[in-house]
Design a protein around this motif. Structure first.
Motif, short mmCIF file in Angstrom:
data_model
loop_
_atom_site.label_atom_id
_atom_site.label_comp_id
_atom_site.label_asym_id
_atom_site.label_seq_id
_atom_site.Cartn_x
_atom_site.Cartn_y
_atom_site.Cartn_z
N LEU A 150 73.45 133.75 29.77
CA LEU A 150 74.14 135.10 30.31
C LEU A 150 73.13 135.98 30.78
N SER A 151 73.45 136.91 31.83
CA SER A 151 72.38 137.82 32.56
C SER A 151 72.20 138.72 31.51
N ALA A 152 70.99 139.71 31.74
CA ALA A 152 70.65 140.74 31.00
C ALA A 152 71.93 141.74 30.76
N ARG A 153 72.64 142.15 31.85
CA ARG A 153 73.60 143.07 31.85
C ARG A 153 74.76 142.12 31.03
N GLU A 154 75.11 141.11 30.97
CA GLU A 154 76.04 140.56 30.53
C GLU A 154 75.78 140.24 28.78
N ARG A 155 74.43 140.21 28.32
CA ARG A 155 74.27 140.34 27.06
C ARG A 155 74.27 141.80 26.39
N GLU A 156 73.88 142.80 27.33
CA GLU A 156 74.01 144.16 26.74
C GLU A 156 75.53 144.70 26.59
N ILE A 157 76.50 144.02 27.49
CA ILE A 157 77.92 144.25 27.18
C ILE A 157 78.41 143.58 26.09
#
Length: 210
Positions: A150-157
């Motif tokens: 997952l991208s960093a943003r996807e992990r944040e979400i």
């Protein structure tokens, strides 16, 4: 708590009857309209302004992505949940791009359908596994092997979802739009090959992503 107001759209009377009986038996659902064609669906939905529109994809008159787009133009607050037998790229992608909040196949267990309707009403996306696979192929067209990267943003979400945040709360926390959160969630579901938020969080914990 008020019941969720539903409109059922399908060109087969037997299917509409079955859905009406099954969904209407749930205390938190109220069937407020039905339609057999795309044109009827537009008229009914505009008149009753339901919380969720449960629709097949292939109908007489406007159908598929075109119908979904028209429904949302007329009643932007409605959530469109696709319930169909079709899960090819040419069916799934236009429907999702047009704004469908969820996409289930008609062989889904009834409890899965009930959960999907409730999730759709809250603005949460639910996908059948085969539909998630189609979106996965679109997200990663040159990678035949599944990946959970997952991208960093996807992990944040996903981390915020795991805390129980809604799409709106997640968007506010990250200073992005709610639509962007939904798009990222679709990518997360596709990459993890799961149908909904709870499954995504569970899979992420299981695989060490969270």
């Amino acid at each position: 708590m008020a019941a969720l107001r539903l409109v059922v759209v399908d060109d087969h009377p037997v299917v509409r009857d079955g859905l009406r009986g099954m969904l209407g038996a749930q205390p938190d659902f109220a069937i407020v309209g039905e339609a057999a064609t795309g044109s009827e669906a537009l008229t009914v939905v505009e008149a009753v302004r339901p919380d969720v529109v449960l629709t097949d994809l292939r109908l007489p008159g406007p159908s598929g992505g075109a119908l979904i787009r028209l429904l949302l133009e007329r009643v932007p607050t409605a959530r469109v949940l696709v319930l169909t037998t079709h899960d090819t790229d040419s069916d799934v992608l236009p429907a999702v791009e047009a704004g469908a909040i969820g996409y289930l196949l008609k062989d889904a267990p009834r409890e899965e359908l009930f959960r999907a309707v409730r999730a759709a009403a809250k603005g949460e996306t639910v996908l059948s596994p085969s539909v998630a696979a189609v979106l996965l192929a679109r997200v990663r067209p040159n990678r035949p092997a599944p990946t959970t990267r997952l991208s960093a943003r996807e992990r944040e979400i996903l981390a915020l979802v795991a805390e129980g945040r809604t799409n709106r709360e997640t968007a506010a926390a990250l200073f992005i739009s709610e639509a962007t959160v939904k798009t990222h969630l679709l990518h997360i579901y596709a990459k993890l090959e799961v149908p909904d938020r709870a499954s995504a969080v569970s899979a992420a914990h299981r695989r060490g992503i969270l």
